[in-house]
Scaffold this motif. Structure first.
Motif, PDB file in Angstrom:
ATOM      1  N   ARG F 167       0.825  -1.221   0.000  1.00 19.77           N
ATOM      2  CA  ARG F 167       0.000   0.000   0.000  1.00 19.77           C
ATOM      3  C   ARG F 167       0.851   1.259   0.000  1.00 19.77           C
ATOM      4  N   ALA F 168       1.960   1.223   0.720  1.00 21.89           N
ATOM      5  CA  ALA F 168       2.843   2.398   0.697  1.00 21.89           C
ATOM      6  C   ALA F 168       3.411   2.611  -0.696  1.00 21.89           C
ATOM      7  N   LEU F 169       3.772   1.540  -1.363  1.00 26.54           N
ATOM      8  CA  LEU F 169       4.301   1.661  -2.729  1.00 26.54           C
ATOM      9  C   LEU F 169       3.253   2.241  -3.667  1.00 26.54           C
ATOM     10  N   LYS F 170       2.022   1.844  -3.451  1.00 24.97           N
ATOM     11  CA  LYS F 170       0.939   2.346  -4.303  1.00 24.97           C
ATOM     12  C   LYS F 170       0.606   3.792  -3.972  1.00 24.97           C
ATOM     13  N   GLU F 171       0.387   4.055  -2.716  1.00 19.32           N
ATOM     14  CA  GLU F 171      -0.176   5.345  -2.336  1.00 19.32           C
ATOM     15  C   GLU F 171       0.870   6.442  -2.203  1.00 19.32           C
ATOM     16  N   ARG F 172       2.030   6.113  -1.651  1.00 22.82           N
ATOM     17  CA  ARG F 172       3.040   7.159  -1.465  1.00 22.82           C
ATOM     18  C   ARG F 172       3.972   7.283  -2.666  1.00 22.82           C
ATOM     19  N   ASP F 173       4.269   6.142  -3.309  1.00 22.06           N
ATOM     20  CA  ASP F 173       5.261   6.164  -4.385  1.00 22.06           C
ATOM     21  C   ASP F 173       4.643   6.131  -5.777  1.00 22.06           C
ATOM     22  N   GLY F 174       3.352   5.872  -5.861  1.00 20.19           N
ATOM     23  CA  GLY F 174       2.701   5.896  -7.161  1.00 20.19           C
ATOM     24  C   GLY F 174       2.904   4.642  -7.995  1.00 20.19           C
ATOM     25  N   ALA F 175       3.254   3.531  -7.369  1.00 18.15           N
ATOM     26  CA  ALA F 175       3.392   2.280  -8.127  1.00 18.15           C
ATOM     27  C   ALA F 175       2.033   1.824  -8.636  1.00 18.15           C
ATOM     28  N   ASP F 176       1.996   1.306  -9.868  1.00 23.02           N
ATOM     29  CA  ASP F 176       0.760   0.680 -10.352  1.00 23.02           C
ATOM     30  C   ASP F 176       0.957  -0.803 -10.669  1.00 23.02           C
ATOM     31  N   VAL F 177       2.084  -1.345 -10.312  1.00 21.22           N
ATOM     32  CA  VAL F 177       2.317  -2.782 -10.375  1.00 21.22           C
ATOM     33  C   VAL F 177       3.397  -3.089  -9.336  1.00 21.22           C
ATOM     34  N   LEU F 178       3.293  -4.261  -8.722  1.00 21.32           N
ATOM     35  CA  LEU F 178       4.276  -4.651  -7.707  1.00 21.32           C
ATOM     36  C   LEU F 178       5.056  -5.878  -8.173  1.00 21.32           C
ATOM     37  N   VAL F 179       6.287  -5.954  -7.743  1.00 22.70           N
ATOM     38  CA  VAL F 179       7.098  -7.163  -7.924  1.00 22.70           C
ATOM     39  C   VAL F 179       7.534  -7.636  -6.547  1.00 22.70           C
ATOM     40  N   MET F 180       7.361  -8.909  -6.290  1.00 28.94           N
ATOM     41  CA  MET F 180       7.790  -9.474  -5.022  1.00 28.94           C
ATOM     42  C   MET F 180       9.286  -9.720  -5.097  1.00 28.94           C
ATOM     43  N   GLY F 181      10.026  -9.178  -4.130  1.00 27.55           N
ATOM     44  CA  GLY F 181      11.478  -9.148  -4.220  1.00 27.55           C
ATOM     45  C   GLY F 181      12.193 -10.306  -3.561  1.00 27.55           C
ATOM     46  N   CYS F 182      11.592 -11.486  -3.569  1.00 23.11           N
ATOM     47  CA  CYS F 182      12.274 -12.662  -3.008  1.00 23.11           C
ATOM     48  C   CYS F 182      11.532 -13.900  -3.485  1.00 23.11           C
ATOM     49  N   ALA F 183      12.292 -14.931  -3.843  1.00 26.37           N
ATOM     50  CA  ALA F 183      11.666 -16.187  -4.281  1.00 26.37           C
ATOM     51  C   ALA F 183      10.827 -16.813  -3.181  1.00 26.37           C
ATOM     52  N   GLY F 184      11.139 -16.447  -1.950  1.00 27.14           N
ATOM     53  CA  GLY F 184      10.416 -17.039  -0.838  1.00 27.14           C
ATOM     54  C   GLY F 184       9.029 -16.460  -0.610  1.00 27.14           C
ATOM     55  N   MET F 185       8.639 -15.494  -1.427  1.00 31.93           N
ATOM     56  CA  MET F 185       7.323 -14.876  -1.257  1.00 31.93           C
ATOM     57  C   MET F 185       6.264 -15.491  -2.175  1.00 31.93           C
ATOM     58  N   ALA F 186       6.648 -16.520  -2.938  1.00 29.35           N
ATOM     59  CA  ALA F 186       5.795 -16.984  -4.033  1.00 29.35           C
ATOM     60  C   ALA F 186       4.354 -17.259  -3.613  1.00 29.35           C
ATOM     61  N   GLY F 187       4.169 -17.811  -2.436  1.00 26.28           N
ATOM     62  CA  GLY F 187       2.832 -18.211  -2.044  1.00 26.28           C
ATOM     63  C   GLY F 187       1.869 -17.074  -1.744  1.00 26.28           C
TER      64      GLY F 187
END
Lengths: 219, 219, 219, 219, 219, 219
Positions: F167-187
């Motif tokens: 949400r911070a990436l979306k609302e404060r930084d203006g991101a409109d797509v996210l990338v998960m930055g670790c293989a361990g987040m897949a689930g």
């Protein structure tokens, strides 16, 4: 899920569509999705100007909407990516453009990309698109064959000219990977790569590959 | 030489066209060229999506071609600059877009530009255009009113929201000049500038000013 | 409002000022503002080094302050934009620089700009300015005539050399629009454009056009 | 070789020069070159506007030329790097600017740089310089104390405000290294670093260190 | 404080280490720190591929940790800056890489940098590093000698080839300063500069100079 | 052709490998290539520092070489892309990194990318990589969970924190797509996307999808 990835050739040339269709054969799997290559009858014989790009967006969008019910995803198979962002508004299925998919794939094969364009007047259009994608720092050069879409069917002349342009991109501009700048060049990939000694991206294959993964992953 | 600069509002709203027409009054001179503001009847009521942008390009281009015989130049008066580059192919007269003219003029009034957009979904479209223009390094931020083109006629609400957004662009994003991101905002320029304490560019005025100079200079 | 746009030639050459004055004729209108071209007597014969640029800033600023009472706006007519930002601090009237105005106008005429510089040592100075303006991605190249400001009055030699340099910018660097990098080149615009086959921006005209619009609009 | 590196404080404040002098003590060696800190009497009490920057260039250059015979090199000890490039034209000795030397050194201490500026109006000037240096992608933010050069002598207030600004650069802008944006801040480096928890570059030290190496190496 | 700056040559060639050691002589002072040049026995004879770069990081880091107790700081003396950022995690002493230090120093000597690389395959690696440093806009070109690290000891051939490459960087790419892209080139700096007519940065000297200042300043 | 795409988890955690394996199920087809997920026993439990990244490159490369005879291609399944370019030197099979494949895929789903990092100290490493890829202009922000690789198995805490950061990436930084930055987040992909209201890229899936297409196409 819907079973078909539609690869839409926005020019009206069935020859180009047939070439695309052959090029995508290696990507077909039993599990699907199926890959259907369709020609946009309302398109011009070749998309060679900004006018052609802008003009084809509306009929392309209508076609996408007509296919929406049975579509697993879409590839817009023209190197100017006409209507790409409007198509994304119109469907929640994956939509890939071949300029985008071709350039992004090239970034995994080399550090500096050379584009083999059809015509000199394509180049400012490409430059605008590369800037819109934020990829200026990865572009080594963009050089034109001086051949229209229709001319590309003349294989010996086209290949000879592609090799000349590819070598200029490599030697003068420092490209270490090439992207073919028209869906109508699909048949020349392997020969161009061998002659120039660089990896060459066929952008319809690249975009379709990215689209298929997205379809199968369901996001 | 031809005597008229045509400022084409690609949406079908005569209210917006009338606002533009008033805004351009200070630029009219006896020597000409005349400035004629016209409404594109085929356009949507407001251009608020990429689909709207793409869809309006073809009728806009037809209108430009119809006017070509009497035109000294053209301004495309929609902040998405629809059909701008195709129009440049279609005529050797000067053609300016208001996003382009607005942003370029802003670069002479501040170091970092804030765009006052109408809708959140305008923002990625703006970002692509700013990238295509190579101006990323001068963009401080782009924030939306959350109001459609039609809503802009509600003056108190619009102005209040513009001031909020303008202040966020100044204080949070570091903008030192603002550009109004819709031709329909023309009437609010002076009040917005006074309230926020920054120079504000009205983009139709900016683009028309650049076009008039080009017409008079003959290049 | 004040009635005069002052276009200040910061070098002390009345020949250059006279050339500028003629070049601005098409921009003069009955409604005004008037356009007055003035020579900065304290300036060097030509501004050809960073020392020249820095040295001329203080007397230029004094002149701007002396003219402030009667000025509608200012154009700094040297391609190094000396004192531009200090001038903006000193007056709330519009102040345009010709490098800035020339480059920004070029961005509406082509995708990649070539600068025709006077001397090799101008080029790093231009590069710094282009970077400060955030326009690196639109610069195709910057090539020098190898002629000082004083040499530019030798028309046949100057034009021949400009055409050579213009062609190199087009053919080797991929420029599709040229900007003349010195106020002393104003008289060669049309011939250069015809010989090279590209649009050419005369930067004093470009900056004055932008300044006039700003004056008339009152912002 | 000449034996003295001249560090010229272009403002007329001996207090600032004395602070610089102390800050450079650790860089002094028996082998030399000596380091002499001099005050430019013709400078303003603080360099706080573009006018100040431009105005100081000419007297600074004269001083550099007067010292040329005995100089091993020069440091221009004002964060706006006034006259830096003109000085390089005037001497073949190394000339470093403290903005340049401070930022370049910061690039070896963190990935994203935060600048602690004196005044809000310094920020667009810094941004132009960062762009001219091609370092936009490494700038996290630039925030001002709201204190003039003269105010910096009030230690408790200055330090408190520097910590506030440093924390905002770290937490809001993502800076992982800070540069102090005025030669008059030299005495606060260690305390600021400790309070904010980031490395802090004192730019006069940084530039002098780079200059000393160049002098000793003879290039 | 610790008394020794360790300059670690990560290839196993004592000839290269000896050349570095001589090159650093002018930077030695009685006050210290001492400068000790050491060879990484575990390194390959030359670091010429990404595999070499990656492979040397772990033994280099072990060496840095072994020296930590007596080290005032470190310079990683390979133009690929292997292990640079890991080394910074491992010690709070200053750690400089020679690509970084060489490029940053070059930015104070010219506007556009040309890199003299050893091999064609070094170039994409350099480009990635330049991008990571955010310095793309300052890079004029990167051209290779076509000589491995071991070949550099053949002085006549190496110098002749360096001059050819340096001239191409100057004349074709517009470089106004050169950086030598290998620690093994240290002995050719002055001759290359004289032959090409541009300043030339020897990157080990540059990085060591920056490191020494940091050590003496204690930050 | 070889029948297996090897997806190598360079950390030694079988839990992470198992999560990757499940995530890739939708990409498996009868025609192949098979997808085999393997754990690098020599790797650290989590790759959380530059030292970890550098240290794992050599054993990873050895594993790739050991598998070369049976490999159709490789995916390096750590978001720091360790050893990626060395692996490309070692084999002519397609090699994709998940940071690269994740970011490039994100560029087709939004205009501005937000990265969900594990730790604050990952961020400068990411920034360097984004710069090396030339993608700075598409990065909206990079924010850390403050959780190590091992912590990611705690599902409720991890997901809650991912949603906050997203949400911070979306609302404060203006991101409109996210990338998960670790293989361990897949689930967590689908839940994160639903909670934040943005498309989310799982980078192992993205890279594997691109690699599969390359394998099937034979280039």
């Amino acid at each position: 899920m819907n079973r078909t990835l539609f690869v839409i050739n926005p020019n009206s040339s069935p020859t180009v569509t047939a070439g695309i269709d052959r090029a995508l054969d290696p990507l077909r799997t039993a599990e699907g999705p199926a890959i259907a290559c369709v020609t946009l009858a309302e398109g011009p014989p070749g998309i060679e100007s900004q006018r052609d790009v802008d003009g084809v967006a509306a009929p392309l969008l209508r076609r996408i909407e007509a296919l929406r019910g049975e579509a697993a995803g879409f590839v817009v198979a023209c190197f100017s990516d006409p209507g790409l962002h409007a198509a994304r508004e119109a469907t929640d299925r994956p939509v890939l453009g071949i300029m985008e998919g071709g350039l992004l794939t090239a970034l995994t094969l080399g550090q500096r990309v050379g584009i083999v364009a059809i015509l000199d007047r394509s180049i400012p259009r490409h430059r605008r698109a590369v800037g819109a994608m934020g990829l200026n720092d990865r572009l080594a050069g963009d050089r034109a064959l001086g051949l229209g879409v229709g001319d590309l069917a003349d294989a010996p002349r086209t290949l000879a000219r592609m090799v000349e342009v590819g070598r200029a991109l490599k030697e003068r501009d420092g490209a270490d990977v090439l992207v073919m700048g028209c869906a109508g060049m699909a048949g020349y990939r392997a020969e161009l790569a061998a002659a120039v000694g660089l990896p060459v991206v066929e952008p319809v294959q690249a975009a379709a590959g990215m689209a298929l993964a997205r379809v199968r992953l369901g996001w």
